[in-house]
Design a protein around this motif. Structure first.
Motif, PDB file in Angstrom:
ATOM      1  N   HIS A  70      45.159  38.894  55.212  1.00 51.31           N
ATOM      2  CA  HIS A  70      45.513  39.406  53.888  1.00 51.31           C
ATOM      3  C   HIS A  70      45.072  38.396  52.837  1.00 51.31           C
ATOM      4  O   HIS A  70      45.220  37.178  53.037  1.00 51.31           O
ATOM      5  CB  HIS A  70      47.032  39.576  53.728  1.00 51.31           C
ATOM      6  CG  HIS A  70      47.653  40.639  54.561  1.00 51.31           C
ATOM      7  ND1 HIS A  70      47.786  41.937  54.133  1.00 51.31           N
ATOM      8  CD2 HIS A  70      48.222  40.589  55.800  1.00 51.31           C
ATOM      9  CE1 HIS A  70      48.412  42.648  55.060  1.00 51.31           C
ATOM     10  NE2 HIS A  70      48.675  41.851  56.085  1.00 51.31           N
ATOM     11  N   VAL A  71      44.586  38.875  51.715  1.00 54.31           N
ATOM     12  CA  VAL A  71      44.384  38.029  50.549  1.00 54.31           C
ATOM     13  C   VAL A  71      45.666  38.062  49.726  1.00 54.31           C
ATOM     14  O   VAL A  71      46.233  39.135  49.491  1.00 54.31           O
ATOM     15  CB  VAL A  71      43.197  38.515  49.693  1.00 54.31           C
ATOM     16  CG1 VAL A  71      43.087  37.701  48.401  1.00 54.31           C
ATOM     17  CG2 VAL A  71      41.900  38.418  50.494  1.00 54.31           C
ATOM     18  N   VAL A  72      46.147  36.898  49.304  1.00 54.71           N
ATOM     19  CA  VAL A  72      47.339  36.819  48.458  1.00 54.71           C
ATOM     20  C   VAL A  72      46.910  36.965  46.997  1.00 54.71           C
ATOM     21  O   VAL A  72      46.030  36.243  46.524  1.00 54.71           O
ATOM     22  CB  VAL A  72      48.083  35.488  48.662  1.00 54.71           C
ATOM     23  CG1 VAL A  72      49.292  35.397  47.740  1.00 54.71           C
ATOM     24  CG2 VAL A  72      48.512  35.332  50.123  1.00 54.71           C
ATOM     25  N   HIS A  73      47.523  37.891  46.299  1.00 52.84           N
ATOM     26  CA  HIS A  73      47.253  38.100  44.881  1.00 52.84           C
ATOM     27  C   HIS A  73      48.391  37.463  44.082  1.00 52.84           C
ATOM     28  O   HIS A  73      49.524  37.943  44.102  1.00 52.84           O
ATOM     29  CB  HIS A  73      47.133  39.594  44.573  1.00 52.84           C
ATOM     30  CG  HIS A  73      45.959  40.239  45.238  1.00 52.84           C
ATOM     31  ND1 HIS A  73      44.709  40.316  44.646  1.00 52.84           N
ATOM     32  CD2 HIS A  73      45.827  40.799  46.471  1.00 52.84           C
ATOM     33  CE1 HIS A  73      43.870  40.917  45.470  1.00 52.84           C
ATOM     34  NE2 HIS A  73      44.521  41.215  46.585  1.00 52.84           N
ATOM     35  N   TYR A  74      48.072  36.356  43.403  1.00 51.86           N
ATOM     36  CA  TYR A  74      49.074  35.609  42.646  1.00 51.86           C
ATOM     37  C   TYR A  74      49.529  36.380  41.403  1.00 51.86           C
ATOM     38  O   TYR A  74      48.837  37.264  40.903  1.00 51.86           O
ATOM     39  CB  TYR A  74      48.500  34.275  42.157  1.00 51.86           C
ATOM     40  CG  TYR A  74      47.809  33.418  43.172  1.00 51.86           C
ATOM     41  CD1 TYR A  74      48.381  33.138  44.407  1.00 51.86           C
ATOM     42  CD2 TYR A  74      46.571  32.847  42.883  1.00 51.86           C
ATOM     43  CE1 TYR A  74      47.740  32.316  45.318  1.00 51.86           C
ATOM     44  CE2 TYR A  74      45.921  32.030  43.784  1.00 51.86           C
ATOM     45  CZ  TYR A  74      46.506  31.767  44.997  1.00 51.86           C
ATOM     46  OH  TYR A  74      45.859  30.958  45.892  1.00 51.86           O
ATOM     47  N   GLN A  82      54.757  21.975  36.730  1.00 51.42           N
ATOM     48  CA  GLN A  82      55.897  21.981  37.638  1.00 51.42           C
ATOM     49  C   GLN A  82      56.236  23.378  38.148  1.00 51.42           C
ATOM     50  O   GLN A  82      56.865  23.522  39.202  1.00 51.42           O
ATOM     51  CB  GLN A  82      57.118  21.378  36.934  1.00 51.42           C
ATOM     52  CG  GLN A  82      56.982  19.905  36.609  1.00 51.42           C
ATOM     53  CD  GLN A  82      56.805  19.050  37.852  1.00 51.42           C
ATOM     54  OE1 GLN A  82      57.496  19.249  38.854  1.00 51.42           O
ATOM     55  NE2 GLN A  82      55.894  18.095  37.798  1.00 51.42           N
ATOM     56  N   ALA A  83      55.797  24.410  37.436  1.00 49.22           N
ATOM     57  CA  ALA A  83      56.066  25.781  37.898  1.00 49.22           C
ATOM     58  C   ALA A  83      55.357  26.062  39.214  1.00 49.22           C
ATOM     59  O   ALA A  83      55.872  26.803  40.053  1.00 49.22           O
ATOM     60  CB  ALA A  83      55.636  26.793  36.837  1.00 49.22           C
ATOM     61  N   ALA A  84      54.167  25.492  39.387  1.00 53.40           N
ATOM     62  CA  ALA A  84      53.396  25.655  40.632  1.00 53.40           C
ATOM     63  C   ALA A  84      53.432  27.105  41.111  1.00 53.40           C
ATOM     64  O   ALA A  84      53.788  27.399  42.259  1.00 53.40           O
ATOM     65  CB  ALA A  84      53.924  24.709  41.712  1.00 53.40           C
ATOM     66  N   HIS A  85      53.029  28.019  40.227  1.00 48.87           N
ATOM     67  CA  HIS A  85      53.154  29.445  40.537  1.00 48.87           C
ATOM     68  C   HIS A  85      52.463  29.858  41.849  1.00 48.87           C
ATOM     69  O   HIS A  85      53.045  30.617  42.642  1.00 48.87           O
ATOM     70  CB  HIS A  85      52.614  30.271  39.367  1.00 48.87           C
ATOM     71  CG  HIS A  85      53.538  30.287  38.184  1.00 48.87           C
ATOM     72  ND1 HIS A  85      53.143  29.888  36.918  1.00 48.87           N
ATOM     73  CD2 HIS A  85      54.846  30.638  38.077  1.00 48.87           C
ATOM     74  CE1 HIS A  85      54.160  30.003  36.095  1.00 48.87           C
ATOM     75  NE2 HIS A  85      55.198  30.453  36.759  1.00 48.87           N
ATOM     76  N   PRO A  86      51.231  29.399  42.134  1.00 52.47           N
ATOM     77  CA  PRO A  86      50.605  29.810  43.402  1.00 52.47           C
ATOM     78  C   PRO A  86      51.370  29.335  44.635  1.00 52.47           C
ATOM     79  O   PRO A  86      51.353  30.005  45.671  1.00 52.47           O
ATOM     80  CB  PRO A  86      49.208  29.180  43.338  1.00 52.47           C
ATOM     81  CG  PRO A  86      48.961  28.989  41.881  1.00 52.47           C
ATOM     82  CD  PRO A  86      50.297  28.638  41.300  1.00 52.47           C
ATOM     83  N   LEU A  87      52.030  28.199  44.536  1.00 50.25           N
ATOM     84  CA  LEU A  87      52.824  27.705  45.663  1.00 50.25           C
ATOM     85  C   LEU A  87      54.021  28.625  45.905  1.00 50.25           C
ATOM     86  O   LEU A  87      54.318  28.987  47.050  1.00 50.25           O
ATOM     87  CB  LEU A  87      53.291  26.276  45.387  1.00 50.25           C
ATOM     88  CG  LEU A  87      54.205  25.650  46.446  1.00 50.25           C
ATOM     89  CD1 LEU A  87      53.541  25.631  47.810  1.00 50.25           C
ATOM     90  CD2 LEU A  87      54.610  24.236  46.017  1.00 50.25           C
ATOM     91  N   ASP A  89      54.184  31.740  45.100  1.00 53.22           N
ATOM     92  CA  ASP A  89      53.656  33.012  45.597  1.00 53.22           C
ATOM     93  C   ASP A  89      53.267  32.915  47.069  1.00 53.22           C
ATOM     94  O   ASP A  89      53.425  33.872  47.831  1.00 53.22           O
ATOM     95  CB  ASP A  89      52.442  33.431  44.765  1.00 53.22           C
ATOM     96  CG  ASP A  89      52.814  33.760  43.323  1.00 53.22           C
ATOM     97  OD1 ASP A  89      54.016  33.947  43.042  1.00 53.22           O
ATOM     98  OD2 ASP A  89      51.906  33.813  42.475  1.00 53.22           O
ATOM     99  N   THR A  90      52.777  31.754  47.476  1.00 52.35           N
ATOM    100  CA  THR A  90      52.430  31.551  48.889  1.00 52.35           C
ATOM    101  C   THR A  90      53.684  31.553  49.754  1.00 52.35           C
ATOM    102  O   THR A  90      53.693  32.140  50.851  1.00 52.35           O
ATOM    103  CB  THR A  90      51.664  30.231  49.059  1.00 52.35           C
ATOM    104  OG1 THR A  90      50.474  30.269  48.265  1.00 52.35           O
ATOM    105  CG2 THR A  90      51.291  29.994  50.505  1.00 52.35           C
ATOM    106  N   ALA A  91      54.749  30.922  49.266  1.00 48.24           N
ATOM    107  CA  ALA A  91      56.009  30.933  50.011  1.00 48.24           C
ATOM    108  C   ALA A  91      56.524  32.363  50.169  1.00 48.24           C
ATOM    109  O   ALA A  91      57.005  32.755  51.249  1.00 48.24           O
ATOM    110  CB  ALA A  91      57.049  30.068  49.304  1.00 48.24           C
TER     111      ALA A  91
END
Length: 246
Positions: A70-74, A82-87, A89-91
């Motif tokens: 699967h490709v993850v769509h952020y 500090q928000a680290a949004h892609p991290l 979303d990966t979790a």
């Protein structure tokens, strides 16, 4: 003064590629991005991740392995401090994989900013391995490595990458090795950040590593040698032209 409102969005998984039903493992592709942006994630970056996903699942099918990708769509295009949004979303994506597929091993394969998210998210109990292509890493030695203790890690970096300094991934790998992480690193000579010049070889190397860590297939000799070689050799392995071709 009007305040900027962050748009409310949800991360999502792209449609499954490869095997359906019970699978041996799941590959999650994490596209690149930019340091700061609240715009929607780039469709071009997702398309690039999709190309790599298709290559890996084709190789898995050829080897009769049951692998889904699967490709993850952020939610957002940027890392955003500090928000680290892609991290985050990966979790979420890892939890969603466990919900959908059960207790199966996962490989996180990311490019640039996505590679950093992949490395950071490796503490999740489902993660068996990480592929970090041209990882976007900060200067210095503050990026954590302890979360990689139970994973096998492949770093790949073009020597002419002007966006993400190659020496940072070497230093990261060196610190990880010294803490007992099973990590190897390949250098793609004269290639840039997008690794376009040797795309075929990078795709073959990624497939080799993913199938080895998720499906128990034997690694190619270059990967075996890189994992076994002492510092600095195991982190400065050249990716040979024609890698993976018969």
């Amino acid at each position: 003064m009007a305040q900027h409102v962050v748009p409310a969005r949800d991360a999502r998984l792209g449609r499954p590629l490869g095997a359906r039903g019970p699978v041996e493992g799941v590959l999650l592709l994490l596209p690149g991005g930019t340091p700061q942006s609240l715009r929607r994630a780039s469709p071009l970056a997702a398309a690039g991740a999709l190309v790599l996903a298709r290559h890996v699942v084709r190789e898995a099918d050829r080897c009769r392995e049951t692998l889904t990708a699967h490709v993850v769509h952020y939610r957002y295009r940027g890392w955003n401090g500090q928000a680290a949004h892609p991290l985050a979303d990966t979790a979420w994506a890892l939890d969603e994989v466990v919900r959908r597929y059960g207790d199966v091993p996962v490989c996180l394969a990311g490019t640039g900013l996505g590679a950093r998210a992949a490395l950071r998210a490796a503490a999740h109990p489902a993660v068996a391995s990480v592929v970090a292509l041209a990882p976007w890493l900060p200067p210095g030695d503050e990026e954590p490595v302890a979360q990689l203790a139970d994973a096998r890690v492949l770093l790949v970096h073009g020597t002419d990458d002007e966006r993400c300094a190659p020496e940072r991934s070497y230093r990261f790998g060196e610190r990880a090795r010294k803490q007992g992480v099973r990590v190897c690193r390949f250098e793609v000579h004269t290639d840039g950040h997008a690794l376009r010049r040797y795309r075929t070889e990078v795709s073959a190397l990624t497939a080799d590593f993913v199938l080895g860590t998720l499906c128990g297939r034997d690694f190619s000799r270059p990967v075996r040698d890189a994992l076994a070689a002492p510092l600095p050799l195991g982190l400065r392995m050249p990716l040979a032209s024609g890698y993976g071709q018969p």
